[in-house]
Design a protein around this motif. Structure first.
Motif, short mmCIF file in Angstrom:
data_model
loop_
_atom_site.label_atom_id
_atom_site.label_comp_id
_atom_site.label_asym_id
_atom_site.label_seq_id
_atom_site.Cartn_x
_atom_site.Cartn_y
_atom_site.Cartn_z
N TRP A 1 -13.61 42.15 -44.65
CA TRP A 1 -14.84 41.58 -44.07
C TRP A 1 -14.48 40.82 -42.80
CZ3 TRP A 1 -20.19 41.27 -44.56
CH2 TRP A 1 -20.80 40.24 -43.85
N ASP A 2 -13.49 39.93 -42.92
CA ASP A 2 -13.12 39.10 -41.77
C ASP A 2 -12.64 39.96 -40.60
OD1 ASP A 2 -13.76 36.80 -43.14
OD2 ASP A 2 -11.70 36.33 -43.72
N ALA A 3 -11.87 41.00 -40.90
CA ALA A 3 -11.33 41.85 -39.83
C ALA A 3 -12.45 42.62 -39.13
CB ALA A 3 -10.28 42.81 -40.40
N VAL A 4 -13.39 43.17 -39.91
CA VAL A 4 -14.48 43.94 -39.30
C VAL A 4 -15.34 43.02 -38.42
CG1 VAL A 4 -16.59 45.27 -39.76
CG2 VAL A 4 -14.53 45.71 -41.11
N ILE A 5 -15.66 41.84 -38.93
CA ILE A 5 -16.50 40.92 -38.13
C ILE A 5 -15.75 40.49 -36.87
CG2 ILE A 5 -17.66 38.66 -38.10
CD1 ILE A 5 -19.10 40.74 -39.89
N ALA A 6 -14.45 40.22 -37.00
CA ALA A 6 -13.67 39.77 -35.84
C ALA A 6 -13.60 40.86 -34.77
CB ALA A 6 -12.26 39.37 -36.28
N ILE A 7 -13.28 42.09 -35.17
CA ILE A 7 -13.04 43.15 -34.18
C ILE A 7 -14.37 43.72 -33.66
CG2 ILE A 7 -12.03 45.46 -33.84
CD1 ILE A 7 -9.93 44.59 -36.03
N ASN A 8 -15.32 43.95 -34.57
CA ASN A 8 -16.56 44.65 -34.18
C ASN A 8 -17.61 43.72 -33.58
OD1 ASN A 8 -15.12 46.52 -35.70
ND2 ASN A 8 -16.91 47.36 -36.70
N LEU A 9 -17.49 42.39 -33.83
CA LEU A 9 -18.52 41.48 -33.33
C LEU A 9 -17.94 40.32 -32.51
CD1 LEU A 9 -21.42 40.41 -33.15
CD2 LEU A 9 -21.11 39.36 -35.41
N SER A 10 -17.07 39.52 -33.11
CA SER A 10 -16.62 38.30 -32.41
C SER A 10 -15.87 38.64 -31.12
CB SER A 10 -15.73 37.46 -33.33
OG SER A 10 -16.45 37.10 -34.49
N SER A 11 -15.12 39.73 -31.11
CA SER A 11 -14.36 40.08 -29.90
C SER A 11 -15.30 40.27 -28.71
CB SER A 11 -13.51 41.32 -30.12
OG SER A 11 -14.32 42.48 -30.15
N ALA A 12 -16.49 40.80 -28.96
CA ALA A 12 -17.44 41.03 -27.87
C ALA A 12 -17.98 39.71 -27.33
CB ALA A 12 -18.59 41.91 -28.35
N PHE A 13 -18.15 38.74 -28.21
CA PHE A 13 -18.54 37.40 -27.75
C PHE A 13 -17.45 36.82 -26.85
CE2 PHE A 13 -17.72 32.83 -28.75
CZ PHE A 13 -18.72 32.29 -27.94
N HIS A 14 -16.20 36.97 -27.26
CA HIS A 14 -15.11 36.37 -26.48
C HIS A 14 -14.94 37.06 -25.12
CE1 HIS A 14 -14.16 33.72 -29.72
NE2 HIS A 14 -13.96 34.72 -30.55
N THR A 15 -14.92 38.39 -25.09
CA THR A 15 -14.77 39.07 -23.79
C THR A 15 -15.97 38.75 -22.89
OG1 THR A 15 -15.77 41.05 -24.74
CG2 THR A 15 -13.35 40.99 -24.64
N THR A 16 -17.16 38.71 -23.49
CA THR A 16 -18.37 38.46 -22.69
C THR A 16 -18.34 37.06 -22.08
OG1 THR A 16 -19.65 40.00 -24.04
CG2 THR A 16 -20.90 38.39 -22.78
N ARG A 17 -18.01 36.05 -22.91
CA ARG A 17 -18.03 34.68 -22.37
C ARG A 17 -16.98 34.51 -21.27
NH1 ARG A 17 -13.81 31.50 -24.40
NH2 ARG A 17 -12.83 32.33 -26.28
N LEU A 18 -15.88 35.29 -21.37
CA LEU A 18 -14.81 35.15 -20.38
C LEU A 18 -15.05 36.04 -19.15
CD1 LEU A 18 -11.95 35.06 -23.03
CD2 LEU A 18 -12.68 33.14 -21.57
#
Ligand code: NAD
Length: 260
Positions: free
Chosen positions: A107-124
């Motif tokens: 669960w944690d890996a899917v949320i991190a790679i498929n969702l949170s990573s997009a937040f991080h690249t976008t904010r940066l």
């Protein structure tokens, strides 16, 4: 689209060593964008295929589940290539299990790679786009960002989440020439889906062809896979001037899956 209309633009495509990401990277490269390649596996092969289209590549090995590695990647791109003009958040994984048996670590890996990573690249990526008043952010969601299937709790939650993130990103930049849109593919025959075909073939004692037919038949009325090349052309359209007022859409290319 005018030939070479992306000349001088830098595109970061996460997860571009394979499948849909590689197809989108190639389509953007064909129009002149230089490509930051990210992902694992056959890195050299992917870079060769993209460079054969006449553009430079830069490889970044960031694991998209790790915030510090994403931050390092974005800093490296800023230092070496001056920032990102086109951001394609594509890296993704799948895990299939009923909720009560879903491994917490998956669960944690899917949320991190498929969702949170997009937040991080976008904010940066956004500050440079905002300084230049030009940017295109394309989130590779899924038809599972629009509808659900059983046994895919983490994936469906992440993909619905990224459709939401797409809308907020679009709204916060709506008065600039910065757009954010999501692409929602149905089945695309990449390694991610071949694993699901293999699992079905094994579980039901089917041939690869029969398992493929059943997989398509359950969901996709066209009985055809969407291809990475077709998705690449949609990404190119989102980057064009003609699409500059397309903001916050979740555009499915799913053979009729979500129309049912
Ligand atoms: P794929 O397995 O062929 O490619 C996934 C890419 O992501 C690879 O380059 C891989 O190296 C990279 N990746 C995986 N984990 C990573 C990590 N931790 N850090 C960095 N890179 C990582 O899969 P695909 O089918 O091309 O999927 C690409 C995207 O498209 C995913 O977001 C997926 O959810 C989405 N999608 C796929 C389908 C389909 O039918 N194949 C349908 C809808 C949406």
């Amino acid at each position: 689209m005018a030939e070479g209309f992306l000349n001088g633009k830098t595109a970061l495509v996460t997860g571009s060593t394979s499948g849909i990401g590689l197809g989108i990277a190639q389509a953007l490269a064909r129009h002149g964008a230089r490509i930051v390649v990210n992902g694992f596996g056959d890195v050299d092969g992917a870079r060769r295929e993209i460079e054969a289209l006449g553009v430079e590549t830069l490889y970044q090995d960031a694991d998209m589940s790790k915030v510090t590695q994403i931050e390092d990647m974005m800093a490296n791109i800023a230092r070496q290539w001056g920032g990102v003009d086109i951001l394609v958040n594509n890296a993704g994984i799948q895990h299939v299990a009923p909720i009560e048996a879903f491994p917490v670590e998956r669960w944690d890996a899917v949320i991190a790679i498929n969702l949170s990573s997009a937040f991080h690249t976008t904010r940066l990526a956004l500050p440079v786009m905002q300084d230049r008043n030009w940017g295109r952010i394309i989130n590779v969601a899924s038809v599972h960002g629009l509808v659900a299937s059983v046994q895919k709790a983490a994936y469906v939650a992440a993909k619905h989440g990224i459709v939401g993130l797409t809308k907020v990103t679009a709204l916060e930049n709506a008065t600039r020439d910065i757009t954010c849109n999501a692409i929602c593919p149905g089945w695309v025959l990449t390694p991610l889906v071949q694993k699901q075909v293999d699992a079905k073939a094994q579980a039901l004692g089917l041939s690869n062809d029969e398992a493929t037919r059943q997989l398509l038949g359950e969901k996709e009325p066209s009985m055809q896979f969407t291809t990475p090349a077709e998705l690449g052309e949609l990404a190119v359209f989102f980057c064009s001037d003609a699409a500059k007022n397309v903001r916050g859409v979740a555009w499915n290319m799913d053979g009729g899956w979500a129309a049912q």
